[in-house]
Design a protein around this motif. Sequence first.
Motif, PDB file in Angstrom:
ATOM      1  N   ALA A 119      12.944  -0.376 -10.612  1.00 21.78           N
ATOM      2  CA  ALA A 119      13.647  -1.969 -10.893  1.00 21.78           C
ATOM      3  C   ALA A 119      15.029  -1.774 -11.237  1.00 21.78           C
ATOM      4  CB  ALA A 119      12.962  -2.388 -12.331  1.00 21.78           C
ATOM      5  N   PRO A 120      16.124  -2.472 -10.689  1.00 20.36           N
ATOM      6  CA  PRO A 120      17.481  -2.163 -10.855  1.00 20.36           C
ATOM      7  C   PRO A 120      18.013  -2.274 -12.123  1.00 20.36           C
ATOM      8  CG  PRO A 120      16.986  -4.637  -9.786  1.00 20.36           C
ATOM      9  CD  PRO A 120      15.766  -3.858 -10.109  1.00 20.36           C
ATOM     10  N   ASP A 121      17.261  -3.037 -12.948  1.00 19.25           N
ATOM     11  CA  ASP A 121      17.993  -3.401 -14.102  1.00 19.25           C
ATOM     12  C   ASP A 121      17.340  -2.830 -15.475  1.00 19.25           C
ATOM     13  OD1 ASP A 121      15.759  -4.722 -14.006  1.00 19.25           O
ATOM     14  OD2 ASP A 121      16.467  -6.769 -14.695  1.00 19.25           O
ATOM     15  N   ARG A 122      16.124  -1.867 -15.386  1.00 18.46           N
ATOM     16  CA  ARG A 122      15.612  -1.542 -16.419  1.00 18.46           C
ATOM     17  C   ARG A 122      14.399  -0.169 -15.860  1.00 18.46           C
ATOM     18  NH1 ARG A 122      12.679  -5.752 -14.383  1.00 18.46           N
ATOM     19  NH2 ARG A 122      10.508  -5.653 -14.428  1.00 18.46           N
ATOM     20  N   THR A 123      13.884   0.392 -16.999  1.00 20.27           N
ATOM     21  CA  THR A 123      12.835   1.218 -16.592  1.00 20.27           C
ATOM     22  C   THR A 123      11.566   0.376 -16.641  1.00 20.27           C
ATOM     23  OG1 THR A 123      14.105   3.197 -17.714  1.00 20.27           O
ATOM     24  CG2 THR A 123      11.617   3.510 -17.141  1.00 20.27           C
ATOM     25  N   LEU A 124      10.635   0.834 -15.535  1.00 19.28           N
ATOM     26  CA  LEU A 124       9.414   0.078 -15.283  1.00 19.28           C
ATOM     27  C   LEU A 124       8.640   0.656 -16.301  1.00 19.28           C
ATOM     28  CD1 LEU A 124       9.070  -0.248 -11.456  1.00 19.28           C
ATOM     29  CD2 LEU A 124       9.747  -2.070 -13.099  1.00 19.28           C
ATOM     30  N   THR A 125       7.766  -0.260 -16.949  1.00 18.19           N
ATOM     31  CA  THR A 125       6.521   0.103 -17.562  1.00 18.19           C
ATOM     32  C   THR A 125       5.316   0.452 -17.021  1.00 18.19           C
ATOM     33  OG1 THR A 125       5.467  -2.184 -17.757  1.00 18.19           O
ATOM     34  CG2 THR A 125       7.454  -1.471 -19.555  1.00 18.19           C
ATOM     35  N   GLU A 126       4.260   1.110 -17.722  1.00 12.26           N
ATOM     36  CA  GLU A 126       3.103   1.538 -16.876  1.00 12.26           C
ATOM     37  C   GLU A 126       2.584   0.518 -16.362  1.00 12.26           C
ATOM     38  OE1 GLU A 126       0.541   4.944 -15.631  1.00 12.26           O
ATOM     39  OE2 GLU A 126       2.683   4.981 -16.536  1.00 12.26           O
ATOM     40  N   ARG A 127       2.300  -0.764 -17.172  1.00 11.26           N
ATOM     41  CA  ARG A 127       1.466  -1.754 -16.657  1.00 11.26           C
ATOM     42  C   ARG A 127       2.317  -2.542 -15.591  1.00 11.26           C
ATOM     43  NH1 ARG A 127      -0.365  -6.573 -20.880  1.00 11.26           N
ATOM     44  NH2 ARG A 127      -1.764  -7.895 -19.290  1.00 11.26           N
ATOM     45  N   GLU A 128       3.470  -2.585 -15.553  1.00 11.24           N
ATOM     46  CA  GLU A 128       4.263  -3.317 -14.532  1.00 11.24           C
ATOM     47  C   GLU A 128       4.023  -2.558 -13.153  1.00 11.24           C
ATOM     48  OE1 GLU A 128       8.235  -5.158 -15.963  1.00 11.24           O
ATOM     49  OE2 GLU A 128       8.295  -3.312 -16.177  1.00 11.24           O
ATOM     50  N   VAL A 129       3.743  -1.042 -13.115  1.00  8.04           N
ATOM     51  CA  VAL A 129       3.456  -0.533 -11.832  1.00  8.04           C
ATOM     52  C   VAL A 129       2.171  -0.533 -11.606  1.00  8.04           C
ATOM     53  CG1 VAL A 129       3.694   1.985 -10.975  1.00  8.04           C
ATOM     54  CG2 VAL A 129       5.356   1.228 -12.645  1.00  8.04           C
ATOM     55  N   ASN A 130       1.122  -0.541 -12.560  1.00  2.02           N
ATOM     56  CA  ASN A 130      -0.142  -0.661 -12.226  1.00  2.02           C
ATOM     57  C   ASN A 130      -0.468  -1.920 -11.590  1.00  2.02           C
ATOM     58  OD1 ASN A 130      -0.638   2.030 -12.973  1.00  2.02           O
ATOM     59  ND2 ASN A 130      -1.283   1.434 -15.213  1.00  2.02           N
ATOM     60  N   ASP A 131       0.201  -3.035 -12.142  1.00  6.92           N
ATOM     61  CA  ASP A 131      -0.151  -4.446 -11.415  1.00  6.92           C
ATOM     62  C   ASP A 131       0.302  -4.220 -10.223  1.00  6.92           C
ATOM     63  OD1 ASP A 131      -1.443  -5.066 -13.873  1.00  6.92           O
ATOM     64  OD2 ASP A 131       0.468  -5.970 -14.617  1.00  6.92           O
ATOM     65  N   ALA A 132       1.560  -3.843 -10.031  1.00 12.06           N
ATOM     66  CA  ALA A 132       2.216  -3.845  -8.429  1.00 12.06           C
ATOM     67  C   ALA A 132       1.370  -3.223  -7.556  1.00 12.06           C
ATOM     68  CB  ALA A 132       3.594  -3.590  -8.686  1.00 12.06           C
ATOM     69  N   HIS A 133       0.764  -2.151  -8.099  1.00 10.51           N
ATOM     70  CA  HIS A 133       0.123  -1.260  -7.251  1.00 10.51           C
ATOM     71  C   HIS A 133      -1.407  -1.793  -6.683  1.00 10.51           C
ATOM     72  CE1 HIS A 133      -0.288   2.611  -5.042  1.00 10.51           C
ATOM     73  NE2 HIS A 133      -1.425   2.866  -5.690  1.00 10.51           N
ATOM     74  N   ASP A 134      -2.041  -2.388  -7.986  1.00  7.21           N
ATOM     75  CA  ASP A 134      -3.198  -3.251  -7.667  1.00  7.21           C
ATOM     76  C   ASP A 134      -3.067  -4.213  -6.588  1.00  7.21           C
ATOM     77  OD1 ASP A 134      -4.718  -1.456  -9.483  1.00  7.21           O
ATOM     78  OD2 ASP A 134      -4.377  -2.873 -11.130  1.00  7.21           O
ATOM     79  N   LEU A 135      -2.024  -4.871  -6.523  1.00 10.02           N
ATOM     80  CA  LEU A 135      -1.916  -5.784  -5.782  1.00 10.02           C
ATOM     81  C   LEU A 135      -1.489  -5.563  -4.107  1.00 10.02           C
ATOM     82  CD1 LEU A 135      -0.885  -8.821  -5.187  1.00 10.02           C
ATOM     83  CD2 LEU A 135       1.448  -8.511  -5.490  1.00 10.02           C
ATOM     84  N   VAL A 136      -0.924  -4.116  -3.970  1.00  8.79           N
ATOM     85  CA  VAL A 136      -0.951  -3.724  -2.556  1.00  8.79           C
ATOM     86  C   VAL A 136      -2.517  -3.237  -2.347  1.00  8.79           C
ATOM     87  CG1 VAL A 136      -0.278  -1.573  -1.559  1.00  8.79           C
ATOM     88  CG2 VAL A 136       1.167  -2.736  -3.056  1.00  8.79           C
ATOM     89  N   ARG A 137      -3.348  -2.573  -3.232  1.00 13.20           N
ATOM     90  CA  ARG A 137      -4.544  -2.490  -2.863  1.00 13.20           C
ATOM     91  C   ARG A 137      -5.503  -3.434  -2.356  1.00 13.20           C
ATOM     92  NH1 ARG A 137      -6.684   2.785  -5.108  1.00 13.20           N
ATOM     93  NH2 ARG A 137      -8.448   1.864  -5.303  1.00 13.20           N
ATOM     94  N   LYS A 138      -5.195  -4.600  -3.168  1.00 14.31           N
ATOM     95  CA  LYS A 138      -6.191  -6.029  -2.691  1.00 14.31           C
ATOM     96  C   LYS A 138      -5.664  -6.314  -1.438  1.00 14.31           C
ATOM     97  CE  LYS A 138      -6.797  -7.221  -7.655  1.00 14.31           C
ATOM     98  NZ  LYS A 138      -6.553  -8.050  -8.590  1.00 14.31           N
ATOM     99  N   LYS A 139      -4.351  -6.268  -1.058  1.00 17.16           N
ATOM    100  CA  LYS A 139      -4.050  -6.880   0.187  1.00 17.16           C
ATOM    101  C   LYS A 139      -4.499  -6.130   1.225  1.00 17.16           C
ATOM    102  CE  LYS A 139      -1.299  -9.292   3.081  1.00 17.16           C
ATOM    103  NZ  LYS A 139      -1.666 -10.917   3.079  1.00 17.16           N
ATOM    104  N   LEU A 140      -4.385  -4.718   0.973  1.00 26.47           N
ATOM    105  CA  LEU A 140      -4.934  -3.883   2.177  1.00 26.47           C
ATOM    106  C   LEU A 140      -6.354  -4.052   2.447  1.00 26.47           C
ATOM    107  CD1 LEU A 140      -3.326  -0.644   1.324  1.00 26.47           C
ATOM    108  CD2 LEU A 140      -2.997  -1.760   3.568  1.00 26.47           C
ATOM    109  N   ALA A 141      -7.419  -4.233   1.503  1.00 29.40           N
ATOM    110  CA  ALA A 141      -8.681  -4.331   1.383  1.00 29.40           C
ATOM    111  C   ALA A 141      -9.222  -5.862   2.013  1.00 29.40           C
ATOM    112  CB  ALA A 141      -9.205  -4.529  -0.014  1.00 29.40           C
ATOM    113  N   SER A 142      -8.450  -6.709   1.661  1.00 30.24           N
ATOM    114  CA  SER A 142      -8.656  -8.092   2.275  1.00 30.24           C
ATOM    115  C   SER A 142      -8.103  -8.258   3.615  1.00 30.24           C
ATOM    116  CB  SER A 142      -8.023  -9.321   1.540  1.00 30.24           C
ATOM    117  OG  SER A 142      -6.579  -9.029   1.474  1.00 30.24           O
ATOM    118  N   ALA A 143      -7.160  -7.528   3.840  1.00 32.38           N
ATOM    119  CA  ALA A 143      -6.576  -7.712   5.488  1.00 32.38           C
ATOM    120  C   ALA A 143      -6.996  -6.639   6.537  1.00 32.38           C
ATOM    121  CB  ALA A 143      -5.018  -7.576   5.340  1.00 32.38           C
TER     122      ALA A 143
END
Length: 822
Positions: free
Chosen positions: A791-815
Amino acid sequence: MATPPLNRERLTYPIAQRDAKQKFPGWETPLPGNLATLPFRWACAYCILPFSPMKFSLRWLSRYIDLTVPVPHMLNKLTLAGTEVEHVAVTGVESPHIVIAQILSSAPHPNADRLSVCQVNDGTGTRQIVCGAKNYKVGDKVPLALPGAKLPGDFTIKESKLRGELSQGMLCSAKELALAEDAEGLFILPLDAPVGKIFSEYQPGDTLFDVEITSNRPDLLSYRGIAREIAAIGAGRVRVIPSPEVHFPANLPAWTARLSAPELGPYYSATHLTHVKVGPSPAWLQEAIASTGHRPINNVVDITNYVLFETGQPLHAFDAAKLSGRVIEVRRASAGEKLEALDDKTYALLPADLVIADENGPVAIAGVMGGKPTGVTESTTEIVLEAAWFLPATVRRTSRRLGLLSDSSYRYERRVDPGALIEARDRALALLIELTGATISSASSVAGGSPAPRGPITLRAKRISSLLGVEVPTETVEENLTRLGCKKLSAVHDHETPWQPPTFRDDLAREIDLIEEIARLHGLDGVPSRVTTGLHPETDADRAHTRLLRLRQTLAVRGWDECVTDALIERRFATGDTAIELANPLSELQTHLRPALKTSLLQVAAKNLARGVAQLRLFEVGRVYEKRDQSTHEPLRLGLVVAGLAQNAAWYQGERSADYFDLSGIVDILLQNANINVKDILESGQITVSELKIHGIKVPVFYAEIALDPWLSQPPQPERYQPVPAFPPVRRDLAVVLPKAVPQAQIEETIRAAKAPNLESVRLFDLFRDPKGEKIPADQKSLAYALTYRAPDRTLTEREVNDAHDLVRKKLASALACTFRE
């Protein structure tokens, strides 16, 4: 003319043995490494000669000018005025202990087979000299170095015994007196040399200086020309030399000159002389010819060459008895005609060549070389003297095509002064009458006339000051132009004065040429430097230069070497209908303009590989030349060559040869980073074995050529900058398992299509296959990606990273219906 008492048998000219700075303090030009005497084999001014900067003898030059400044000052002024003096050499030894002696007797040395014991008269008595030379005879006069004489090399002569015999001095060669670089035996002097006279008074030393003459100043290729230039720069006064008085009989010409190709040879003079006695030249003439670096031949040949170096006008003497008929014709060569030239070679002529012919055919190649059958020999008793003006282009074309360069062609192709032709002819005739006993048999035959001189040039006073940035007084302007030989004509308007340039300065054609001469003679050191301020808007040329520079830097920082090759190639490489052939090639190796960069780069690669260069990454940015639609085009191209090793062997890696992927990798970088369009790639691939064989290359070579003009015509991409990240990244790895047929690019596009928040980069770092199907099915593959979140303005939290990573996994699995390895 005065004939100084110089050696008539000398065939070499003094070569510097001392540093010129010793005689001319302050002169900083280094001495030449070698001014060896050059052979002068053939009997005319059309002879083949090697070329170097024009050599001038100060002793010979003094016949035409009185210097008003010291010699080093004059040489420096020449250089500052644009006529560069490259080397200065001082010849001769000044010593009162070197005198002229006569050999009275010679007997073998009793204790040495190769030595002789001579008795010589030094003017004060008889001395005994032990000598090793063999070229003398009793009665000869030679230089004698007495005890105390210092010779070049800090060698002092002493009275001593040689093999038991007393030697009271040393008989000298020309080399030992710094008069020649090489000498065989003693320096034999003329029989009238006065015994006992100090040698340096009998034959003074000389100063030689080499001047680099630019191609636009052929008027400086003569002693009179360089004397005019020295006077023009304010370093001397030209001596008034009366025109030679030559009287022609009233009868009709014995030989008739005829012009059949006046567009190539518009001016020709032929003069018949009889009662010619061919023999050695007098000493002063031999000395003058030798000072140019050539060997004297005989009086007729030496006179024609003397006048050439004195006036710049080439001349040629035919043996009249060997000419057929009574007409000398200047014409084009006929198809199939040949000429045996003075170099003993036979040359095939073309209709584009201009020749001098008699009834039987060509007897000379106009302005280039004479024919051997009509050359002057010792048996010649009558001659026809030629003085002519030929079109520079035709002489240059023929000289280059035949590979013949002579002192004549060197001057003709740069344009000789048509206004000096008759005076030079008469000068040669006067010398022939004086030195050979010749008689002019009839009136001279003159065909045609000299080309029309240039018209007057209008010079504006305001234009001078506006260009030079300094006010030059009118008196100074007029004085400078007058010294150049220009004539002031009547002015039509105030501050606009017409000037007529001399015939020997054909380079003065425009007002700016006169202003340049004014600046040169006024002195550029007298023109103040000025710095202009202000900003200039960026032009298209500026932008193109910047983009090409960045392209070069993109390649250079990746280990590529830039080449700059010649645009001219051999005929065998000029394939296709678009290749452009030169109308007047300098050699068979440079007949065409290159239609592509490949040939030039392969030649560079071949030379480097032959010299053991193991790894080649070469590129060139240059123009190629092609004919299209009845016009010539010069597109800009980028050529890339890969050959040899891609990586050297080391403890951590094996040796690998370059392949196509090394080439395509750099091309991909250019497509991405430099925004070059893939459609502009004109060629890309491996060079064929047959083409490599032509260049002698035995390893695979990969080549690409890219058109750059379309890229340069596009508007440049805006520069994008971003600050250095202030917060740390977070990495998550993701291993995707899916069928082998799915391309990697599709996977990466799917990851980015998920638009996961704060996803900064995606990088493939591993590919895994399992042919046995133990860990993943055999028909599938596993690709591991490193995903970076920041993130350009802060240090990312563990939860923020996990949520973004899960979004990538779901997109790959569906597509892609893929699975993931943990």
